[in-house]
Design a protein around this motif. Structure first.
Motif, PDB file in Angstrom:
ATOM      1  N   THR A   1       0.810  -1.218   0.000  1.00  0.00           N
ATOM      2  CA  THR A   1       0.000   0.000   0.000  1.00  0.00           C
ATOM      3  C   THR A   1       0.843   1.268   0.000  1.00  0.00           C
ATOM      4  OG1 THR A   1      -1.807  -1.178   1.069  1.00  0.00           O
ATOM      5  CG2 THR A   1      -1.868   1.213   1.183  1.00  0.00           C
TER       6      THR A   1
ATOM      7  N   ALA B   1       0.967   4.372  -2.856  1.00  0.00           N
ATOM      8  CA  ALA B   1       0.702   5.743  -2.435  1.00  0.00           C
ATOM      9  C   ALA B   1       1.801   6.685  -2.900  1.00  0.00           C
ATOM     10  CB  ALA B   1       0.561   5.802  -0.920  1.00  0.00           C
ATOM     11  N   SER B   2       3.007   6.190  -2.993  1.00  0.00           N
ATOM     12  CA  SER B   2       4.104   7.068  -3.369  1.00  0.00           C
ATOM     13  C   SER B   2       4.113   7.396  -4.858  1.00  0.00           C
ATOM     14  CB  SER B   2       5.438   6.456  -2.961  1.00  0.00           C
ATOM     15  OG  SER B   2       5.695   5.295  -3.719  1.00  0.00           O
ATOM     16  N   GLN B   3       3.313   6.702  -5.646  1.00  0.00           N
ATOM     17  CA  GLN B   3       3.273   6.970  -7.081  1.00  0.00           C
ATOM     18  C   GLN B   3       2.551   8.290  -7.378  1.00  0.00           C
ATOM     19  OE1 GLN B   3       1.672   3.819  -9.468  1.00  0.00           O
ATOM     20  NE2 GLN B   3       2.254   4.799 -11.366  1.00  0.00           N
ATOM     21  N   CYS B   4       1.595   8.654  -6.560  1.00  0.00           N
ATOM     22  CA  CYS B   4       0.824   9.876  -6.795  1.00  0.00           C
ATOM     23  C   CYS B   4       1.722  11.127  -6.852  1.00  0.00           C
ATOM     24  CB  CYS B   4      -0.266  10.035  -5.742  1.00  0.00           C
ATOM     25  SG  CYS B   4      -1.429   8.669  -5.671  1.00  0.00           S
TER      26      CYS B   4
ATOM     27  N   GLU C   1      -4.546  15.461  -6.731  1.00  0.00           N
ATOM     28  CA  GLU C   1      -3.912  15.829  -5.463  1.00  0.00           C
ATOM     29  C   GLU C   1      -4.901  15.740  -4.308  1.00  0.00           C
ATOM     30  OE1 GLU C   1      -1.072  19.290  -3.532  1.00  0.00           O
ATOM     31  OE2 GLU C   1      -1.944  19.630  -5.506  1.00  0.00           O
TER      32      GLU C   1
ATOM     33  N   HIS D   1      -5.475  12.136  -3.488  1.00  0.00           N
ATOM     34  CA  HIS D   1      -4.290  11.609  -2.808  1.00  0.00           C
ATOM     35  C   HIS D   1      -4.306  12.003  -1.333  1.00  0.00           C
ATOM     36  CE1 HIS D   1      -0.123  10.571  -1.955  1.00  0.00           C
ATOM     37  NE2 HIS D   1       0.064  11.808  -1.533  1.00  0.00           N
TER      38      HIS D   1
ATOM     39  N   GLY E   1      -6.596  10.073   0.699  1.00  0.00           N
ATOM     40  CA  GLY E   1      -6.274   8.662   0.836  1.00  0.00           C
ATOM     41  C   GLY E   1      -6.834   7.781  -0.263  1.00  0.00           C
ATOM     42  N   ASP E   2      -7.487   8.372  -1.255  1.00  0.00           N
ATOM     43  CA  ASP E   2      -8.058   7.608  -2.373  1.00  0.00           C
ATOM     44  C   ASP E   2      -7.045   7.589  -3.514  1.00  0.00           C
ATOM     45  OD1 ASP E   2      -9.570   6.346  -4.281  1.00  0.00           O
ATOM     46  OD2 ASP E   2     -11.290   7.696  -4.116  1.00  0.00           O
ATOM     47  N   HIS E   3      -6.071   6.716  -3.391  1.00  0.00           N
ATOM     48  CA  HIS E   3      -4.965   6.700  -4.341  1.00  0.00           C
ATOM     49  C   HIS E   3      -5.361   6.174  -5.707  1.00  0.00           C
ATOM     50  CE1 HIS E   3      -2.403   8.056  -1.170  1.00  0.00           C
ATOM     51  NE2 HIS E   3      -2.881   7.106  -0.403  1.00  0.00           N
TER      52      HIS E   3
ATOM     53  N   SER F   1      -6.858   9.123  -7.389  1.00  0.00           N
ATOM     54  CA  SER F   1      -5.772  10.057  -7.650  1.00  0.00           C
ATOM     55  C   SER F   1      -4.996   9.652  -8.890  1.00  0.00           C
ATOM     56  CB  SER F   1      -4.834  10.120  -6.437  1.00  0.00           C
ATOM     57  OG  SER F   1      -3.718  10.936  -6.719  1.00  0.00           O
ATOM     58  N   GLU F   2      -4.594   8.386  -8.946  1.00  0.00           N
ATOM     59  CA  GLU F   2      -3.831   7.911 -10.101  1.00  0.00           C
ATOM     60  C   GLU F   2      -4.641   8.010 -11.386  1.00  0.00           C
ATOM     61  OE1 GLU F   2      -1.781   4.200  -9.692  1.00  0.00           O
ATOM     62  OE2 GLU F   2      -1.343   4.615  -7.590  1.00  0.00           O
TER      63      GLU F   2
END
Length: 78
Positions: A15, A19-22, A54, A57, A60-62, A65-66
């Protein structure tokens, strides 16, 4: 029981990786938007999608976001 534990541990470590991809996608948009050949409408759409990404992200909805950030990058790639 071992399988359940293995899946839980895998998800716990996976997880944060997703998350770090955003932030990387947001940075890529920021770098490309200044030099891209866009109409004003396209530029506004890219910036709106970036803002949506953003906000998602930060909430918390990655996945959302992506999705938004990748849509913005698709416009930049045209």
């Amino acid at each position: 029981m071992k399988h359940v534990l293995a899946v839980a541990v895998t998800l716990a470590f996976a997880t944060p990786a997703f998350a770090s991809q955003c932030p990387s996608l947001m940075s890529e948009i920021d770098e490309k938007v200044d030099t891209a050949q866009l109409t004003e409408e396209e530029r506004a759409q890219v910036m709106e999608l970036r803002q949506q990404g953003e906000a998602a992200h930060e909430a918390g909805d990655h996945a959302a976001s992506e999705e938004a950030l990748n849509q913005a990058l698709a416009i930049l790639a045209e």
